[in-house]
Write an enzyme that holds these catalytic residues in place. Structure first.
Site: not given
Length: 285
Positions: A208, A210
């Site tokens: 991802d 973050d």
């Protein structure tokens, strides 16, 4: 002596397929039991030991992982080269979900963990200027490429305490610091591996962005798990490729990290502490 490869698997990687004569082995260390039994076998003629960092079924939080016991167990099983496979968030647009980052530096922001094997009665200060074995990192990058992953060589890993993900403010600050990825488990693991004189490298699997990225919203565990599932097959292929790439060559002094580290005079050392530390520091004791 041929290298013995240890693999510590993070979120999503709880076993290694293809090991011959594989057995789950219980290890009792001076620092207690590791996260789980260790799966020991051979892969392409090379001895391999695999430990799921969070335990099978994901029982340990990042803060409760028994890091000292995990690294000590690997050392006790004869491991010479320790590879961490870990899920991370990315602070860089070009390090996209699904990519692998072979990091070479860490910033440790954890605060609730035991970070050293040494204690009162036997004091040591180990340099972690180069926390990653450069040669082992190169082997991991090549293995990742052979596994079909997009690989970034080099990067700084910000280790946070967790278990919550970052606030947006934190995420932006870490980007300003020059960090590339963020995770919750590679510290104090890397420091302990250095104290144990193991060659250590981290393969960080990006799941991802973050919480900094304006187009990707907040971190959602469902999205992370979906990306993790896609990475697991590549991680398994990476592990399978390592035996043909790992050698004892080293440019970062991993196997001699304790040569000048111990400060306590011989006659001032606590015999109980010394006896406990023979597990990881027997070469210099």
């Amino acid at each position: 002596m041929d290298p013995v490869i240890g693999i510590i698997g993070g979120s999503g990687l709880y076993q290694v397929d293809g090991l011959e004569e594989a057995t789950w082995t219980s290890v009792d260390t001076p620092w207690g039991a590791p996260s789980d039994d260790v799966l020991v076998g051979t892969l392409s003629g090379t001895r391999v030991a695999f430990l799921p960092r969070h335990g099978r079924g994901h029982k340990h939080t990042p803060s409760t992982v028994p890091y000292r016991a995990n690294v000590a167990a690997m050392k006790m099983l004869g491991v010479t080269h320790l590879v961490s496979v870990s899920a991370v968030g990315s602070f860089r647009e070009e390090m996209a979900p699904g990519d692998f980052v072979v990091v070479d530096q860490f910033i440790d922001r954890t605060f609730a963990r035991d970070k050293t094997f040494f204690d009162s009665g036997l004091v040591a200060h180990v340099s972690v200027a180069d926390p990653v074995c450069a040669v082992l990192a190169k082997a991991c990058a090549e293995a990742a490429r052979q596994a079909g992953a997009k690989v970034h060589e080099g990067g700084t890993y910000l280790a946070m305490e967790g278990p919550q993900f970052s606030s947006k403010a934190e995420s932006h600050v870490y980007r300003q610091w020059g960090c590339d990825v963020i995770g919750m488990t590679n510290m104090p693991e890397a420091k302990l591996a250095r104290e144990a004189e193991l060659h250590y490298a981290t393969v960080a699997m990006v799941t991802d962005y973050d919480s900094w990225h304006p187009d990707h919203g907040n971190v959602q565990i469902t999205d992370i798990i979906e990306t993790l599932h896609g990475n697991v097959a590549k991680a398994a292929a990476l592990v399978a490729a390592l035996p043909g790439l790992v050698t004892h060559e080293c440019t970062t002094g991993c196997a001699t990290a304790l040569d000048y580290a111990i400060m306590t005079a011989t006659d001032a050392r606590d015999p109980v502490v010394v006896d406990r530390l023979r597990t990881i520091a027997g070469r210099v004791l």
